[in-house]
Design a protein around this motif. Sequence first.
Motif, PDB file in Angstrom:
ATOM      1  N   ASP A   6      79.090  71.666  51.446  1.00 23.25           N
ATOM      2  CA  ASP A   6      77.894  70.971  51.936  1.00 23.25           C
ATOM      3  C   ASP A   6      76.962  71.952  52.662  1.00 23.25           C
ATOM      4  OD1 ASP A   6      76.568  68.419  52.200  1.00 23.25           O
ATOM      5  OD2 ASP A   6      76.882  68.660  54.352  1.00 23.25           O
ATOM      6  N   ARG A   7      77.571  72.806  53.501  1.00 22.25           N
ATOM      7  CA  ARG A   7      76.770  73.797  54.248  1.00 22.25           C
ATOM      8  C   ARG A   7      76.059  74.765  53.307  1.00 22.25           C
ATOM      9  NH1 ARG A   7      80.652  74.275  58.256  1.00 22.25           N
ATOM     10  NH2 ARG A   7      81.606  75.992  57.159  1.00 22.25           N
ATOM     11  N   LYS A   8      76.796  75.202  52.284  1.00 22.04           N
ATOM     12  CA  LYS A   8      76.215  76.163  51.331  1.00 22.04           C
ATOM     13  C   LYS A   8      75.052  75.521  50.556  1.00 22.04           C
ATOM     14  CE  LYS A   8      78.486  79.815  52.067  1.00 22.04           C
ATOM     15  NZ  LYS A   8      77.822  81.038  52.467  1.00 22.04           N
ATOM     16  N   ILE A   9      75.191  74.240  50.226  1.00 20.64           N
ATOM     17  CA  ILE A   9      74.094  73.555  49.523  1.00 20.64           C
ATOM     18  C   ILE A   9      72.891  73.411  50.470  1.00 20.64           C
ATOM     19  CG2 ILE A   9      73.369  71.370  48.436  1.00 20.64           C
ATOM     20  CD1 ILE A   9      76.233  71.103  47.358  1.00 20.64           C
ATOM     21  N   ASN A  10      73.168  73.060  51.731  1.00 21.55           N
ATOM     22  CA  ASN A  10      72.063  72.972  52.701  1.00 21.55           C
ATOM     23  C   ASN A  10      71.340  74.310  52.823  1.00 21.55           C
ATOM     24  OD1 ASN A  10      72.504  70.311  53.293  1.00 21.55           O
ATOM     25  ND2 ASN A  10      73.799  70.715  55.077  1.00 21.55           N
ATOM     26  N   GLN A  11      72.133  75.383  52.869  1.00 21.07           N
ATOM     27  CA  GLN A  11      71.538  76.737  52.970  1.00 21.07           C
ATOM     28  C   GLN A  11      70.638  77.033  51.778  1.00 21.07           C
ATOM     29  OE1 GLN A  11      74.229  80.109  53.148  1.00 21.07           O
ATOM     30  NE2 GLN A  11      74.950  79.427  55.149  1.00 21.07           N
ATOM     31  N   ALA A  12      71.127  76.686  50.584  1.00 17.88           N
ATOM     32  CA  ALA A  12      70.341  76.947  49.366  1.00 17.88           C
ATOM     33  C   ALA A  12      69.053  76.122  49.383  1.00 17.88           C
ATOM     34  CB  ALA A  12      71.172  76.618  48.117  1.00 17.88           C
ATOM     35  N   ILE A  13      69.161  74.864  49.812  1.00 21.93           N
ATOM     36  CA  ILE A  13      67.981  73.985  49.856  1.00 21.93           C
ATOM     37  C   ILE A  13      66.925  74.597  50.773  1.00 21.93           C
ATOM     38  CG2 ILE A  13      67.146  71.721  50.660  1.00 21.93           C
ATOM     39  CD1 ILE A  13      69.820  70.529  49.647  1.00 21.93           C
ATOM     40  N   LEU A  14      67.399  75.102  51.913  1.00 20.12           N
ATOM     41  CA  LEU A  14      66.493  75.672  52.919  1.00 20.12           C
ATOM     42  C   LEU A  14      65.934  77.029  52.470  1.00 20.12           C
ATOM     43  CD1 LEU A  14      66.045  74.433  55.791  1.00 20.12           C
ATOM     44  CD2 LEU A  14      67.390  76.353  56.650  1.00 20.12           C
ATOM     45  N   ARG A  15      66.847  77.917  52.054  1.00 20.46           N
ATOM     46  CA  ARG A  15      66.455  79.291  51.728  1.00 20.46           C
ATOM     47  C   ARG A  15      65.484  79.355  50.565  1.00 20.46           C
ATOM     48  NH1 ARG A  15      71.120  83.578  50.339  1.00 20.46           N
ATOM     49  NH2 ARG A  15      71.815  82.993  52.418  1.00 20.46           N
ATOM     50  N   TYR A  16      65.731  78.541  49.543  1.00 22.02           N
ATOM     51  CA  TYR A  16      64.906  78.630  48.331  1.00 22.02           C
ATOM     52  C   TYR A  16      63.894  77.482  48.236  1.00 22.02           C
ATOM     53  CZ  TYR A  16      68.819  81.725  47.170  1.00 22.02           C
ATOM     54  OH  TYR A  16      69.788  82.697  47.196  1.00 22.02           O
ATOM     55  N   LYS A  17      63.753  76.704  49.316  1.00 25.75           N
ATOM     56  CA  LYS A  17      62.853  75.520  49.320  1.00 25.75           C
ATOM     57  C   LYS A  17      63.102  74.683  48.055  1.00 25.75           C
ATOM     58  CE  LYS A  17      59.126  77.675  51.970  1.00 25.75           C
ATOM     59  NZ  LYS A  17      59.703  79.020  52.073  1.00 25.75           N
ATOM     60  N   MET A  18      64.379  74.366  47.850  1.00 30.28           N
ATOM     61  CA  MET A  18      64.823  73.782  46.588  1.00 30.28           C
ATOM     62  C   MET A  18      64.469  72.299  46.452  1.00 30.28           C
ATOM     63  SD  MET A  18      68.718  74.197  45.389  1.00 30.28           S
ATOM     64  CE  MET A  18      68.772  75.894  44.871  1.00 30.28           C
ATOM     65  N   ILE A  19      64.595  71.579  47.567  1.00 31.12           N
ATOM     66  CA  ILE A  19      64.310  70.134  47.533  1.00 31.12           C
ATOM     67  C   ILE A  19      63.253  69.829  48.584  1.00 31.12           C
ATOM     68  CG2 ILE A  19      65.288  67.807  47.779  1.00 31.12           C
ATOM     69  CD1 ILE A  19      67.943  68.868  46.830  1.00 31.12           C
ATOM     70  N   GLU A  20      62.237  69.040  48.155  1.00 36.35           N
ATOM     71  CA  GLU A  20      61.147  68.707  49.081  1.00 36.35           C
ATOM     72  C   GLU A  20      61.022  67.190  49.172  1.00 36.35           C
ATOM     73  OE1 GLU A  20      58.222  72.333  47.774  1.00 36.35           O
ATOM     74  OE2 GLU A  20      59.229  71.074  46.291  1.00 36.35           O
ATOM     75  N   PRO A  21      60.395  66.702  50.252  1.00 36.20           N
ATOM     76  CA  PRO A  21      60.280  65.251  50.419  1.00 36.20           C
ATOM     77  C   PRO A  21      59.601  64.611  49.212  1.00 36.20           C
ATOM     78  CG  PRO A  21      59.537  66.402  52.398  1.00 36.20           C
ATOM     79  CD  PRO A  21      59.795  67.450  51.372  1.00 36.20           C
ATOM     80  N   GLY A  22      60.157  63.492  48.755  1.00 35.02           N
ATOM     81  CA  GLY A  22      59.554  62.754  47.633  1.00 35.02           C
ATOM     82  C   GLY A  22      60.018  63.222  46.255  1.00 35.02           C
ATOM     83  N   ASP A  23      60.858  64.263  46.206  1.00 37.11           N
ATOM     84  CA  ASP A  23      61.348  64.740  44.903  1.00 37.11           C
ATOM     85  C   ASP A  23      62.138  63.650  44.195  1.00 37.11           C
ATOM     86  OD1 ASP A  23      60.324  67.277  44.939  1.00 37.11           O
ATOM     87  OD2 ASP A  23      62.187  68.281  45.545  1.00 37.11           O
ATOM     88  N   LYS A  24      61.976  63.622  42.874  1.00 41.68           N
ATOM     89  CA  LYS A  24      62.832  62.775  42.053  1.00 41.68           C
ATOM     90  C   LYS A  24      63.586  63.731  41.127  1.00 41.68           C
ATOM     91  CE  LYS A  24      62.944  58.585  39.428  1.00 41.68           C
ATOM     92  NZ  LYS A  24      62.305  57.813  38.406  1.00 41.68           N
ATOM     93  N   ILE A  25      64.896  63.784  41.314  1.00 39.46           N
ATOM     94  CA  ILE A  25      65.678  64.837  40.649  1.00 39.46           C
ATOM     95  C   ILE A  25      66.584  64.269  39.558  1.00 39.46           C
ATOM     96  CG2 ILE A  25      67.268  66.759  41.032  1.00 39.46           C
ATOM     97  CD1 ILE A  25      66.420  66.767  43.960  1.00 39.46           C
ATOM     98  N   ALA A  26      66.428  64.803  38.343  1.00 38.43           N
ATOM     99  CA  ALA A  26      67.347  64.456  37.256  1.00 38.43           C
ATOM    100  C   ALA A  26      68.556  65.378  37.378  1.00 38.43           C
ATOM    101  CB  ALA A  26      66.653  64.657  35.913  1.00 38.43           C
ATOM    102  N   LEU A  27      69.747  64.794  37.572  1.00 36.97           N
ATOM    103  CA  LEU A  27      70.962  65.608  37.687  1.00 36.97           C
ATOM    104  C   LEU A  27      71.577  65.754  36.305  1.00 36.97           C
ATOM    105  CD1 LEU A  27      72.686  63.805  40.731  1.00 36.97           C
ATOM    106  CD2 LEU A  27      70.990  65.658  40.798  1.00 36.97           C
ATOM    107  N   ALA A  28      71.622  66.963  35.783  1.00 36.25           N
ATOM    108  CA  ALA A  28      72.209  67.191  34.459  1.00 36.25           C
ATOM    109  C   ALA A  28      73.729  67.211  34.607  1.00 36.25           C
ATOM    110  CB  ALA A  28      71.712  68.518  33.898  1.00 36.25           C
TER     111      ALA A  28
END
Length: 239
Positions: A6-28
């Motif tokens: 969970d921490r590593k995913i949070n880090q990736a989201i933050l570091r690479y600005k991966m997810i932003e408010p209002g995103d609609k994400i298709a999970l493959a």
Amino acid sequence: MDKHIDRKINQAILRYKMIEPGDKIALAVSGGKDSLTMAYFLALKANSDYHINFDIHAVHIRTDFDNSVDKSGFEQFLKDEGIPLTVIDVPVLKRLKPGRKMNCYWCSSQRRMELMKFASQSGCNKIALGHHMDDILETFFMNMAYKGEMSTMLPVLKFDNYDQTLIRPLALVKEKEIIRFAEEKGISRITCTCNFDTQSKRKEMRSVINFMAEKDESIRDNLFKAMNNPVPRYMINQE
Ligand SMILES: Nc1ncnc2c1ncn2[C@@H]1O[C@H](COP(=O)(O)OP(=O)(O)OP(=O)(O)O)[C@@H](O)[C@H]1O
């Protein structure tokens, strides 16, 4: 819940600005351990009071050849985690031009095309793939060894000609961490086992990297860090 992943995913989201408010994400979701682990952790965030508000929708591409993934198991898993799923049938084999041999590149490009089509029809601005840190490292070594270039899969890839962005939320997570989590959760480790496997170069690179990191796991971390940390002054300049 595995706090480390969970921490590593949070880090990736933050570091690479991966997810932003209002995103609609298709999970493959292939039904394998990587994409199901990704779906599990993103659902925890999407369905809670995580500081970024976003929606998710899982998509599975069902091909016209048997890849031995236990479908009923993964569909139930997604249901239990409250993740909506769409299954799309794609005749990957039938679409092959006469005389052409089936291969992993063709299959994945057909899947990718259908994922993009689904995303644009359903208003998803991002597509999440289950590639992890070891996949990214292997690709880096493959591209150096077989293409003579330094490049790899990006944690975030914005397409120039499309409205979608590809994201890889497990970019900072190691495969062995996913395997541990998948075992705890009872997620099947079966991945694509079709008869057309042409991934031997990837497997070769995997054993090279595993050999390097065998005695000292921090070597794997440093190899990954090096991709994020080029020192232009000490790179050979072609000009
Ligand atoms: N049939 C499919 N339907 C939807 N997405 C897929 C499918 N196959 C692969 N993907 C997506 O592409 C990613 C990379 O696919 P690949 O075939 O390399 O699987 P993998 O590395 O074994 O991952 P997994 O454990 O999720 O199967 C997957 O993690 C998943 O996000």
